[in-house]
Design an enzyme around this catalytic site. Structure first.
Site, mmCIF file in Angstrom:
data_model
loop_
_atom_site.group_PDB
_atom_site.id
_atom_site.type_symbol
_atom_site.label_atom_id
_atom_site.label_comp_id
_atom_site.label_asym_id
_atom_site.label_seq_id
_atom_site.Cartn_x
_atom_site.Cartn_y
_atom_site.Cartn_z
ATOM 1 N N ARG A 40 0.933 -1.210 -0.067
ATOM 2 C CA ARG A 40 0.101 0.028 -0.210
ATOM 3 C C ARG A 40 0.814 1.114 0.043
ATOM 4 N NH1 ARG A 40 -4.437 -1.608 4.634
ATOM 5 N NH2 ARG A 40 -5.539 -3.385 3.427
ATOM 6 N N TYR A 192 -10.167 5.245 22.040
ATOM 7 C CA TYR A 192 -9.508 6.428 21.043
ATOM 8 C C TYR A 192 -9.530 7.716 21.829
ATOM 9 C CZ TYR A 192 -9.057 8.864 16.791
ATOM 10 O OH TYR A 192 -8.646 9.792 15.772
#
Length: 274
Positions: A40, A192
């Site tokens: 990627r 998070y």
């Protein structure tokens, strides 16, 4: 004359990709696009090359001590040091607002603990007047923490790295205890929020340490806005290109005197602990 070096972690997509692109357009130096996935990462480089830009790819898994050491060795062999470091790599499962302990630990390993590994291995390569930009979030503001004890500790002027580590560990112990403890600590997406609050707090502590050492290095964190990326399942207010605006401002345009601040997506400073 030595060639300057800029590094972007997690640069193969989203905001990271746009930061790399912006640096390639405006920065007079080598721009490293790093990514955990080599395929990627190389495809992202090829995409930028098709635009006439020339980033350099290097594989970098920010959760791996060995991977960071290999990258550091590459920099030491091929460059004079690091001038700009954008800590952008991060993960979030947008489908899980309440995660398991295992998922929370994986997220914190990527979003927060990796910064400590990077600090140990890459920070010694920072040149004077280097700039570090940490990609935080509006969820990285202290007001996201519901546990008053930690709110009070984290807003201290003499906060230490050890206390930040205790904060993160306390959350993980809570995540082991079940969903109710998870929610009482920081609410939905608590892992998070904790990772980004810890990142923000670490920014200010590390800036203070650099100042004590007499080093003219700036460390700032930034909320890029709610950006439409793969991580947010395409939801958001801004494009990735718009999300890169404030990080690029800190990397290229902000005065060197801007140190230890929390910068909003429109480039103005905010108080993270209000």
């Amino acid at each position: 004359m030595a060639t300057k070096v800029a590094i972007v972690t997690g640069g193969n997509r989203g905001i990271g990709f746009e930061i790399v692109k912006g640096l390639c357009l405006k920065y007079d130096g080598i721009v490293y696009l790093t990514a955990r996935d080599e395929d990627r990462g190389k495809k992202a480089v090829q995409k930028l090359e098709q635009m006439g830009l020339k980033p350099v790819f290097h594989k970098l898994d920010v959760t791996s001590h060995k991977s960071i050491e290999e990258f550091a060795a590459h920099i030491q062999t091929n460059n004079q040091g690091i001038d700009i470091l954008v800590n952008n790599a991060g993960i979030l499962d947008f489908d899980k607002s309440v995660s398991s302990y295992e998922d929370s630990k994986k997220l914190l390993d990527t979003n927060f603990y990796s910064l400590l590994k990077i600090s140990d291995i890459l920070y010694p390569l920072l040149l004077n007047t280097a700039r570090i930009i940490n990609l935080s979030s509006d969820w990285g503001l202290l007001s996201n923490i519901r546990k008053q004890t930690w709110f009070d500790i984290l807003e201290k002027d003499n906060l230490s790295v050890e206390e930040i580590l205790q904060f993160v560990d306390d959350f993980l112990q809570g995540a082991k205890s079940g969903k109710n403890t998870f929610m009482s600590f920081a609410g939905h997406y608590g892992d998070y929020k904790v990772s980004k609050v810890a990142m923000s707090a670490l920014t200010f502590v590390q800036q203070r340490e650099f100042l004590k050492l007499g080093r003219d290095i700036s460390v700032n964190c930034v909320h890029p806005g709610f950006v439409k990326t793969d991580m947010t399942k395409g939801m958001g207010d801004f494009s990735p290109e718009r999300g890169a605006r404030a990080p690029l401002y800190l990397a290229l345009e902000a005065p060197q005197s801007l140190k230890g601040t929390f910068v909003w997506h429109d480039c103005h400073q905010v108080n993270w602990d209000d």
